[in-house]
Scaffold this motif. Sequence first.
Motif, PDB file in Angstrom:
ATOM      1  N   ILE A   1      43.910  30.914  46.505  1.00 21.49           N
ATOM      2  CA  ILE A   1      44.825  31.121  45.379  1.00 21.49           C
ATOM      3  C   ILE A   1      44.281  30.536  44.076  1.00 21.49           C
ATOM      4  N   SER A   2      43.340  29.592  44.185  1.00 17.55           N
ATOM      5  CA  SER A   2      42.725  29.043  42.969  1.00 17.55           C
ATOM      6  C   SER A   2      41.917  30.097  42.222  1.00 17.55           C
ATOM      7  N   PHE A   3      41.650  31.212  42.888  1.00 16.42           N
ATOM      8  CA  PHE A   3      40.959  32.340  42.257  1.00 16.42           C
ATOM      9  C   PHE A   3      41.710  32.825  41.014  1.00 16.42           C
ATOM     10  N   LEU A   4      43.042  32.735  41.048  1.00 14.83           N
ATOM     11  CA  LEU A   4      43.856  33.213  39.925  1.00 14.83           C
ATOM     12  C   LEU A   4      43.690  32.361  38.676  1.00 14.83           C
ATOM     13  N   PHE A   5      43.370  31.089  38.846  1.00 15.25           N
ATOM     14  CA  PHE A   5      43.351  30.158  37.715  1.00 15.25           C
ATOM     15  C   PHE A   5      41.938  29.764  37.284  1.00 15.25           C
ATOM     16  N   ASP A   6      40.944  30.398  37.875  1.00 15.54           N
ATOM     17  CA  ASP A   6      39.554  30.098  37.530  1.00 15.54           C
ATOM     18  C   ASP A   6      39.097  31.064  36.439  1.00 15.54           C
ATOM     19  N   ASN A   7      39.006  30.565  35.217  1.00 15.15           N
ATOM     20  CA  ASN A   7      38.635  31.426  34.092  1.00 15.15           C
ATOM     21  C   ASN A   7      37.170  31.854  34.130  1.00 15.15           C
ATOM     22  N   ASP A   8      36.362  31.133  34.881  1.00 10.30           N
ATOM     23  CA  ASP A   8      34.937  31.476  34.953  1.00 10.30           C
ATOM     24  C   ASP A   8      34.660  32.611  35.940  1.00 10.30           C
ATOM     25  N   THR A   9      35.671  32.963  36.732  1.00 14.35           N
ATOM     26  CA  THR A   9      35.481  34.012  37.732  1.00 14.35           C
ATOM     27  C   THR A   9      35.501  35.388  37.070  1.00 14.35           C
ATOM     28  N   LYS A  10      34.507  36.179  37.370  1.00  8.77           N
ATOM     29  CA  LYS A  10      34.437  37.541  36.849  1.00  8.77           C
ATOM     30  C   LYS A  10      34.840  38.517  37.951  1.00  8.77           C
ATOM     31  N   VAL A  11      35.761  39.402  37.620  1.00  7.60           N
ATOM     32  CA  VAL A  11      36.250  40.376  38.597  1.00  7.60           C
ATOM     33  C   VAL A  11      35.999  41.779  38.075  1.00  7.60           C
ATOM     34  N   ALA A  12      35.956  42.726  39.011  1.00  8.63           N
ATOM     35  CA  ALA A  12      35.692  44.119  38.645  1.00  8.63           C
ATOM     36  C   ALA A  12      36.961  44.955  38.581  1.00  8.63           C
ATOM     37  N   ASN A  13      38.057  44.441  39.112  1.00  8.47           N
ATOM     38  CA  ASN A  13      39.307  45.209  39.111  1.00  8.47           C
ATOM     39  C   ASN A  13      39.777  45.465  37.680  1.00  8.47           C
ATOM     40  N   LEU A  14      40.335  46.641  37.451  1.00  9.86           N
ATOM     41  CA  LEU A  14      40.768  47.018  36.102  1.00  9.86           C
ATOM     42  C   LEU A  14      41.860  46.104  35.560  1.00  9.86           C
ATOM     43  N   LEU A  15      42.657  45.510  36.435  1.00  7.28           N
ATOM     44  CA  LEU A  15      43.751  44.643  36.002  1.00  7.28           C
ATOM     45  C   LEU A  15      43.433  43.163  36.206  1.00  7.28           C
ATOM     46  N   GLY A  16      42.156  42.849  36.211  1.00  7.08           N
ATOM     47  CA  GLY A  16      41.740  41.455  36.205  1.00  7.08           C
ATOM     48  C   GLY A  16      41.991  40.722  37.514  1.00  7.08           C
TER      49      GLY A  16
END
Length: 211
Positions: free
Chosen positions: A103-118
Amino acid sequence: MANKLKKSNEPKVAIEKPEPKEKVVKTKKAVPKPAASTKATKGDNFKKDREEKVDLKKLAKDERTRKILGTVSLLMSVFLFISFVSYFSTWKEDQSQIFNKGISFLFDNDTKVANLLGRLGAYFSHGLIRQGFGLASFLFCCFFFVVGINLVSNRKVFSIWRNLRYVTVGLVILSVALSFLFSAFDFPFGGSVGDMINNWLKAFLGTVGTA
């Protein structure tokens, strides 16, 4: 001499002097101070007004409340649909990060995701498709859409309870069927729920019995 005697014999009339007017002293009337009890009652009334409970029934029947909830439901439907569609092409890139960070994935600003809605779209689509019911999760979009249309229009366009029954049954049947048919693929067509039920049916009835 006679005239003088007449004048002296005439009675003297006393001239009354006007008495001086008494000065009227104006006194200010004392304004009565408000009693302490009146202040107390006003304060009590103010507190009672503030402490009045909100009538939830009236709030739920209010047209503005219905429209707000309906709009939120429609936006939720669109949000899930876009994130699910984007998941088809981005699931491999995003799921490894979600598995590692939770769940910390949601609050990690350094994480880059490919999903259109972040990050939020990636997390929801992973939770409902991979960890949930697979492609059958698109039924959630239908349910939120039906609820939203009914609330915004303030009339029964679709039956919510009938739709809820269809969604509940469809989630189970579709997830199991897709898991059975596409078990050879890496993509979670049936999700974790479909895989779990499918494996149990295979162990209990065998592959032929499950089919």
